[in-house]
Enzyme design. Structure first.
Site, PDB file in Angstrom:
ATOM      1  N   HIS A 104       0.881  -1.200   0.017  1.00  0.00           N
ATOM      2  CA  HIS A 104      -0.011   0.276   0.082  1.00  0.00           C
ATOM      3  C   HIS A 104       0.878   1.243  -0.168  1.00  0.00           C
ATOM      4  O   HIS A 104       1.740   1.630   1.108  1.00  0.00           O
ATOM      5  CB  HIS A 104      -0.973  -0.063   0.965  1.00  0.00           C
ATOM      6  CG  HIS A 104      -1.838  -1.289   1.360  1.00  0.00           C
ATOM      7  ND1 HIS A 104      -2.392  -1.681   2.561  1.00  0.00           N
ATOM      8  CD2 HIS A 104      -2.200  -2.022   0.489  1.00  0.00           C
ATOM      9  CE1 HIS A 104      -3.129  -2.632   2.477  1.00  0.00           C
ATOM     10  NE2 HIS A 104      -3.003  -2.900   1.086  1.00  0.00           N
ATOM     11  N   LEU A 105       0.663   1.996  -1.073  1.00  0.00           N
ATOM     12  CA  LEU A 105       1.559   3.349  -1.203  1.00  0.00           C
ATOM     13  C   LEU A 105       0.504   4.475  -1.427  1.00  0.00           C
ATOM     14  O   LEU A 105      -0.338   4.304  -2.341  1.00  0.00           O
ATOM     15  CB  LEU A 105       2.320   3.215  -2.228  1.00  0.00           C
ATOM     16  CG  LEU A 105       3.330   1.925  -2.435  1.00  0.00           C
ATOM     17  CD1 LEU A 105       3.537   1.378  -3.710  1.00  0.00           C
ATOM     18  CD2 LEU A 105       4.744   2.132  -1.670  1.00  0.00           C
TER      19      LEU A 105
END
Length: 505
Positions: A431-432
């Site tokens: 998750h970015l």
């Protein structure tokens, strides 16, 4: 279909709008624009991998759909491995399809901190609803398998809140290949849902087309410059002119592209992630996680700051996880049917950055955890170990090189309220976010409240980059919700601009 996934050798193209990226953000923007009757061109760096040809082998699947074959990392102490999709459909083709909304209190906090207009939970609810309907966000019927039961039993035995997770799915067969592209189209990824719909309305999608830069002229995004790889492997130069330009290349490549295009102010300076620590739990009875869906419950007692969940498990993926410390962990491969893979993730206080490098396709990504993040990781690892023993684990082995593992519940207190060892801890994330934070707080925000890049009239960002901070949940629903909202605002902005231009004439 009027559109298509095929390559095209044309050099000069024009459209009402061009979208860079075909993941959750880009596909959602395309849905709004094509429904409004706009002619849209979408550019996607990766190729199209149909469900019918999705490989069951990790090495082939990673090479086809994951950026860098799954081998990407943010520089730091320690380096943090991260995953990105690089195919038609983007990250929605390789994620777990878990559908969650960001916490309402967190949305309110962001609204106030970044001065984001029309960003209350009530105002965003319609967009979340649209995202959930698009992917048929729903609970999975039938037995969910022992990996799910382990997490549920462990959490409930400790009196913690445990939640069953909704996923974007229709008639899931439990193939356990979410990370490899669903082989039967049950996962409601963008290549299954919004992209075909937009192409039926006339959108043209060019796969294997890497965007090099956006030319800015007189305060407008004038030309998108790209290179398409044709069927023979030859590069073809492509230039696209459009009235609206949307950058939806993800939290790493969106800021890299904008900075390559000369746009740098507050762009790529505030990368946020969900730092994740994994652990292998060894049981006396077979878990056979490879035969089950990924665990579809999560310990949500400590959200949004900390969450405990389970990972996709196949022999190949399990072997890769053991490779980080094969000398001490390799023997677990012989007992792989007795093992489950679980994780703890946190909302960090640390931030990272993204910087393009001259002549190199991949940007330099760095991330520095704050001291309190190490404490939080120690806490969530302790909680994870407690849950595994409460579920009957014989041994729990954290993802810390050289660590011998725990054989009883008392030992898991080793890192309670203590930082994990920086040099030995192996962290990862899928998750970015947050490299182009939105809002009217000009000292902190790269784009305005509606995703428009400051100083450029017709250029918008609509992907994970505009989630202000780490949300503490899987981000796909938030990305889609914000992209729907940004696309609608861009249409309204464009209409006002045309009306003002006509009035001046």
């Amino acid at each position: 279909m009027k559109g298509g996934f095929s390559l095209n050798s044309e050099l000069q193209l024009e459209a009402d709008a061009v979208i860079i990226g075909s993941g959750a953000g880009g596909a959602s923007v395309a849905d709004v624009l094509t429904a409004a009757g706009l002619y849209v061109i979408m550019l996607e760096e990766g190729g199209h991998v149909p469900s019918s040809s999705a490989s069951p082998f990790a090495s082939e699947a990673f090479a086809a759909a994951w950026r860098g074959g799954g081998l990407t990392a943010a520089i730091g102490r320690p380096p943090i491995a991260y995953a990105e999709g690089r195919c038609v459909g983007g990250g929605t083709e390789i994620n777990s399809a878990i559908a969650q909304r960001a916490d309402s209190d967190l949305l309110d906090q962001w609204r106030k901190l970044y001065k984001i207009e029309n960003f209350t939970p009530d105002e965003l609810s319609q967009y979340y609803g649209r995202a959930e309907t698009t992917v048929n966000a729903s609970l999975t019927p039938g037995p969910l398998g022992r990996p799910t039961d382990i997490l549920r039993l462990g959490g409930e035995a400790l009196g913690w809140k445990v939640s069953e997770l909704k996923r974007g799915q229709r008639d899931c067969k439990g193939a356990n290949r979410c990370s490899f592209i669903c082989p039967n189209g049950a996962k409601q990824s963008m290549a299954v849902t919004l992209l075909p719909k937009s192409m039926d309305r006339g959108m043209r999608l060019l796969a294997r087309t890497r965007v090099d830069k956006i030319r800015i002229e007189k305060g407008r995004a004038a030309v998108v410059v790209a290179q398409l790889q044709d069927a023979g492997g030859q590069g073809v130069h492509v230039r696209v002119k459009a009235g609206l330009v949307f950058v939806c290349a993800g939290a790493i490549h969106t800021p890299a592209l904008l900075r390559r295009s000369g746009l740098r102010k507050r762009i790529g300076d505030t990368l946020r992630i969900h730092p994740t620590i994994r652990a292998t739990a060894l049981f006396d009875e077979p878990v056979d996680a490879h035969q089950s869906r990924l665990p579809l419950t999560a310990v949500t007692e400590f959200m949004p700051e900390q969450r405990i969940g389970g990972s996709v498990f196949t022999p190949a993926v399990f072997g890769l996880s053991l490779a980080e410390d094969w000398t001490n962990r390799g023997d677990l491969m012989q007992a792989w049917r007795l093992c489950g893979s679980y994780y703890g993730m946190i909302r960090p206080r640390g931030v990272g950055s993204v910087r393009p490098l001259p002549g190199i396709n991949e940007p330099l990504v760095s991330f520095k955890l704050a001291p309190e993040d190490w404490i939080s990781l120690g806490q969530v690892l302790t909680l994870l170990g407690q849950a595994m023993f409460a579920a009957g684990a014989r041994k729990v082995i954290p993802s810390i090189s050289g660590h011998e593992g725990w054989t009883n519940p008392d030992e898991v207190d080793e890192f309670r309220n203590k930082p994990l060892p920086e040099k030995a801890t192996n962290l990862m994330t899928i998750h970015l976010f947050s490299t182009c934070p939105p809002g009217e707080h000009r000292d902190a925000c790269a784009v305005d409240s509606y995703g428009r890049v400051r100083g450029v009239e017709n250029l918008f960002v609509a992907d994970g980059s505009v989630i202000p901070e780490a949300p503490g949940v899987n981000p796909q629903m938030t990305i889609m919700a914000l992209a729907f909202r940004i696309a609608e605002a861009a249409l309204s902005h464009s209409s006002r601009e045309r009306a003002q231009s006509a009035a001046r004439e």
